[in-house]
Design a protein around this motif. Sequence first.
Motif, mmCIF file in Angstrom:
data_model
loop_
_atom_site.group_PDB
_atom_site.id
_atom_site.type_symbol
_atom_site.label_atom_id
_atom_site.label_comp_id
_atom_site.label_asym_id
_atom_site.label_seq_id
_atom_site.Cartn_x
_atom_site.Cartn_y
_atom_site.Cartn_z
ATOM 1 N N ALA A 120 0.829 -1.208 0.000
ATOM 2 C CA ALA A 120 0.000 0.000 0.000
ATOM 3 C C ALA A 120 0.862 1.255 0.000
ATOM 4 N N PHE A 121 0.329 2.259 -0.687
ATOM 5 C CA PHE A 121 0.966 3.577 -0.684
ATOM 6 C C PHE A 121 0.330 4.397 0.427
ATOM 7 N N LYS A 122 1.157 4.988 1.264
ATOM 8 C CA LYS A 122 0.624 5.720 2.407
ATOM 9 C C LYS A 122 1.215 7.116 2.456
ATOM 10 N N VAL A 123 0.434 8.029 2.987
ATOM 11 C CA VAL A 123 0.961 9.376 3.194
ATOM 12 C C VAL A 123 1.468 9.441 4.630
ATOM 13 N N ALA A 124 2.725 9.727 4.764
ATOM 14 C CA ALA A 124 3.351 9.718 6.085
ATOM 15 C C ALA A 124 2.590 10.639 7.032
ATOM 16 N N GLY A 125 2.381 10.162 8.233
ATOM 17 C CA GLY A 125 1.752 10.974 9.263
ATOM 18 C C GLY A 125 0.243 11.129 9.113
ATOM 19 N N THR A 126 -0.373 10.423 8.132
ATOM 20 C CA THR A 126 -1.833 10.467 8.004
ATOM 21 C C THR A 126 -2.337 9.026 7.944
ATOM 22 N N ASP A 127 -3.646 8.835 7.870
ATOM 23 C CA ASP A 127 -4.127 7.464 7.666
ATOM 24 C C ASP A 127 -4.560 7.259 6.224
ATOM 25 N N LYS A 128 -4.125 8.184 5.352
ATOM 26 C CA LYS A 128 -4.455 8.030 3.938
ATOM 27 C C LYS A 128 -3.656 6.881 3.340
ATOM 28 N N SER A 129 -4.319 6.101 2.511
ATOM 29 C CA SER A 129 -3.645 4.941 1.938
ATOM 30 C C SER A 129 -4.320 4.516 0.641
ATOM 31 N N LYS A 130 -3.522 4.098 -0.323
ATOM 32 C CA LYS A 130 -4.063 3.536 -1.574
ATOM 33 C C LYS A 130 -3.365 2.203 -1.821
ATOM 34 N N THR A 131 -4.149 1.190 -2.179
ATOM 35 C CA THR A 131 -3.536 -0.107 -2.455
ATOM 36 C C THR A 131 -2.873 -0.064 -3.822
ATOM 37 N N LEU A 132 -2.046 -1.087 -4.079
ATOM 38 C CA LEU A 132 -1.416 -1.197 -5.396
ATOM 39 C C LEU A 132 -2.504 -1.303 -6.465
ATOM 40 N N THR A 133 -3.600 -1.973 -6.132
ATOM 41 C CA THR A 133 -4.695 -2.124 -7.095
ATOM 42 C C THR A 133 -5.362 -0.776 -7.395
ATOM 43 N N ASP A 134 -5.550 0.045 -6.365
ATOM 44 C CA ASP A 134 -6.098 1.387 -6.618
ATOM 45 C C ASP A 134 -5.213 2.119 -7.626
ATOM 46 N N VAL A 135 -3.932 1.994 -7.413
ATOM 47 C CA VAL A 135 -2.976 2.721 -8.244
ATOM 48 C C VAL A 135 -2.931 2.137 -9.656
ATOM 49 N N SER A 136 -2.943 0.799 -9.754
ATOM 50 C CA SER A 136 -2.855 0.203 -11.096
ATOM 51 C C SER A 136 -4.125 0.500 -11.880
ATOM 52 N N LEU A 137 -5.254 0.482 -11.209
ATOM 53 C CA LEU A 137 -6.510 0.797 -11.889
ATOM 54 C C LEU A 137 -6.462 2.231 -12.432
ATOM 55 N N ALA A 138 -5.973 3.139 -11.596
ATOM 56 C CA ALA A 138 -5.854 4.533 -12.039
ATOM 57 C C ALA A 138 -4.884 4.656 -13.203
ATOM 58 N N ALA A 139 -3.875 3.801 -13.201
ATOM 59 C CA ALA A 139 -2.861 3.873 -14.253
ATOM 60 C C ALA A 139 -3.414 3.438 -15.600
ATOM 61 N N TYR A 140 -4.361 2.503 -15.562
ATOM 62 C CA TYR A 140 -4.916 2.006 -16.828
ATOM 63 C C TYR A 140 -6.234 2.676 -17.186
ATOM 64 N N VAL A 141 -6.901 3.260 -16.189
ATOM 65 C CA VAL A 141 -8.134 4.007 -16.447
ATOM 66 C C VAL A 141 -7.858 5.442 -15.969
ATOM 67 N N PRO A 142 -7.075 6.175 -16.710
ATOM 68 C CA PRO A 142 -6.502 7.423 -16.187
ATOM 69 C C PRO A 142 -7.475 8.604 -16.250
ATOM 70 N N HIS A 143 -8.593 8.440 -15.601
ATOM 71 C CA HIS A 143 -9.554 9.544 -15.553
ATOM 72 C C HIS A 143 -9.073 10.623 -14.596
ATOM 73 N N ASN A 144 -8.630 10.166 -13.439
ATOM 74 C CA ASN A 144 -8.071 11.084 -12.455
ATOM 75 C C ASN A 144 -6.599 10.745 -12.344
ATOM 76 N N TYR A 145 -5.788 11.418 -13.131
ATOM 77 C CA TYR A 145 -4.411 10.944 -13.334
ATOM 78 C C TYR A 145 -3.520 12.107 -13.741
ATOM 79 N N PRO A 146 -2.282 12.124 -13.288
ATOM 80 C CA PRO A 146 -1.387 13.244 -13.665
ATOM 81 C C PRO A 146 -0.873 13.063 -15.098
ATOM 82 N N ILE A 147 -1.787 13.097 -16.038
ATOM 83 C CA ILE A 147 -1.472 12.707 -17.412
ATOM 84 C C ILE A 147 -0.441 13.620 -18.058
ATOM 85 N N GLU A 148 -0.313 14.849 -17.548
ATOM 86 C CA GLU A 148 0.672 15.770 -18.105
ATOM 87 C C GLU A 148 2.097 15.287 -17.859
ATOM 88 N N GLU A 149 2.315 14.719 -16.680
ATOM 89 C CA GLU A 149 3.688 14.329 -16.312
ATOM 90 C C GLU A 149 3.963 12.839 -16.499
#
Lengths: 793, 164
Positions: A591-620
């Motif tokens: 899981a990807f976590k933001v240090a000092g918070t309880d925010k977290s994204k699983t690898l699956t959340d990230v891979s889904l975003a990578a292949y369905v890049p609706h909300n994605y930093p597509i510029e970079e």
Amino acid sequence: MGFEGIGASVRRKEDRRFLRGQGNYTDDINRPGQTYAYIRRADRPHARILRIDTAAAAASAGVLAVFTGADIAADQLGGIPCGWQIHNKDGSPMAEPMHPVIATGKVRHVGDPVAVVVAESRQHAKDAAEKLVIDYEDLPAVATMRDAIAPGAPLVHDDAPGNQCYDWHIGDREATEAAFARAAHVVKLDLLNNRLIPNAMEPRAAIGEFDSNSGDYTLYTTSQNPHVIRLLMGAFVLHIPENKLRVVAPDVGGGFGSKIYHYAEEAIVTWAAGKLMRPVKWTAERSESFMSDAHGRDHDSTAEMALDADGKFLALRVRTLCNMGAYLSTFAPCVPTYLYATLLAGVYATPAIYAEVRAVFTNTVPVDAYRGAGRPEASYLLERLVDVIAADTGIDRIKLRRMNFIPADAFPYQTPVALQYDSGDYVATLEAALKQADFAGFPARRAAAKAAGKLRGIGISTYLEACGIAPSAVVGSLGARAGLYEVANIRVHPTGSVTVFTGTHSHGQGHETTLAQLVCSQLGVPMEQIEVVHGDTAKIPFGMGTYGSRSLAVGGSAMVKAMDKIIAKGRKIAAHLMEASVEDVTFEDGAFKVAGTDKSKTLTDVSLAAYVPHNYPIEELEPGLEETAFYDPKNFTYPGGCHICEVEIDPDTGVTRVVNFTAVDDVGRVINPMIVEGQVQGGVAQGIGQALLENAVYDASGQLLSGSMMDYTMPRADNLPNITVGTESTLCTHNPLGVKGCGEVGAIGSPPAVINAVVDALSEFGVRHLDMPASPQKIWSIIEAARGRMAAE
Amino acid sequence: MPQVSLTVNGKQHSVEVEGRTLLVELLREKLALTGTHVGCDTSQCGACVVHVNGMAVKSCTMLAMQAEGAKVTTIEGLAAADGTLHPMQEMFREHHALQCGFCTPGMVMTAIDLIQSHPQGITEEQIRDGLEGNLCRCTGYHNIVKAIAAAWPLMHGKTAQAAE
Ligand code: FES
Ligand code: FES
């Protein structure tokens, strides 16, 4: 699901298919419209081919074509290439005679292909091949290395005078001579390293296929390294560009080195498929394997150690004659040089070493790397020599070893023969093995055996090897015609499952499991969602295959690098999703976590975003989550350890039984202990086989006498003991996993342990040395002769 | 061409063969049962072992015609229809008794016969002797012997451990 990552004895993923008969070995594959090739081979070691009458064979039922060397020449195919060039002492290159795909002009060993029949069925092809009429003019042959170098010996190749391939050396001659001049003792030993026939249980096979629409060729073959075959066969033999040639090495039933090389049959079926526009299949019969698979070992050496008055090693001098056989197999020239002579320091701090290696051609099957490749020959020579020094000087063999070990605090350690060892602790493995084998209790066991009329002996070997041959630039400067990096492509799919495409090849090592464990540990993906793909040039970017225990050290390291890239990209995607800065995003436990918070994204959340890049930093960032890495190692890895063998000899029959065998090895970090244990046990079995049972025998005329499993003694269940395996590891310092390799340690450490035990058992008969294999007949004769002498005295 | 009729893994087959066709050739080439392997040409390796009427037989050493009317079981016929492995297959997996897998079908078939023919228990020595006709180049046999010993209580419905 228990813990399945690095360090767990995960049961193998591949077993389910193998246990249900669902493996997919080359001979299990049948292509539509397939034809069958049968190869008529030379039945004599050396002869001129006067005439081949193919008419009757061509007219035989079901026959589609008969090919001879003339057809190969007419199509201007290249010879089978050699992948390593050694230079002589004087700087000139080795002799590198042509190795024709099908013999032209002469046959040079029993088994040399002379003609190929392609027919509608295996039986048709075989029946027709019997109708070939071949007229030979027999030539005198050289069957042994000593014959080959005798003045006036018949020449295997006209362009290799004196039957010499090369005359090479390494080390500091002057320093070595000087040390010998001031030595208090010099101990000398002549020894042979017996010739072996690898005999993987699956015989070699190959299917060539040609698609006339696309012009694409496909070769299915029993290979340890499909990309290397594509490169060698495509570029040098058949002149097929790599984009038009696919090589598939599916499930392969054991290799042990013998399936590294590019063999003539691979070229024959691929070329014939193009000519006939139909798939062509060839499968070796076991008797063909004996006379066409590259053999192993076959050294004839003299070793001398200079010692000071206390038994400290001052210098080692070695002269070795090694057999190349009739042609140069793919990696043959490097085995007795850079994989052998560079290992002659072993675990000892010998200040000066000088080795001379002379490679010769004989009228025998080509010789190349077989499990351990050069390193077993080096460790056998050293560990036998050390025991003989102990016997000659009266210094205890363990004390002698300890006082000459490279100390654990001396790493990195530069040897006098090019290698620099990164880590090791030879006292630790020795002590662990002595304890495990109950060395202290041996005298009581020996006395009990004696009371029962048996001779009991114990033998030790403290060996070292080098794995994961590298780096590319160094091996290139030493004559390798290939790089020795490895590649990994890691594909995280949209739903978070992972496919690994590795350039290594598994033919028993269990990569589908071990490599998946790396992913499980690093990316936190469960084992059942990981798939490892190997063995197909159409799927894998490029790979150097599996040999020299390199898959984890080199291939695994490439995977780590590729996964590092996945994580780096994943952190950027996760940062975007969680509206955090990349620097604050960590990755742990999948899981990807933001240090000092309880925010977290699983690898699956990230891979889904990578292949369905609706909300994605597509510029970079590009979409997708797939990375490739090539890894070129900085150095070899250096596994080592201590093997202890205990034997009992029946003096009336000469039969040796291995009663205990203990191996304690430093293989670096262990990913799957169950698989490591299995690898060591299998290697030890081959080492015991070499020491006691196996021997490739040619008669004086060059006929292979040990040409079947009835004549060549394969180790069977009742020849072998249970094999106790322990690990006592230091970590490799230069690869990211700290792994060293475990595929060959068993075969490298064990033969000297066995022979040292046999010699120990026979000590009362004044035996100083005996050559492998220590067969019952050899031992019985020694005992009988000694008893005769004793009776006469 | 002569015909041979036989039952393989519970299925009835009638196949045309040559007089010289071996049982293993019939299985691999005519019935596409490629789980049974060929590792040698001298009846040494045991990669080809199948059960003929319940007994382990080297299928490279038997003519197809000799199997007329026989019930043959190959490695493909061992697991239950739902995929549950035979206890011997399960123990091979549990004890890492296979590496390249090439000898495995023959080993498993031999091992089953061996355990069935030792209802009173089996020693390590008996297992090693019983494997005399099966070669494995990968494992050194250590784990194969362990797996077979572990299968004994499972196959004989006992909870007691087989003789060590
Ligand atoms: S194939 Fe080797 S014994 Fe049958
Ligand atoms: S597992 Fe490879 S031969 Fe037995």
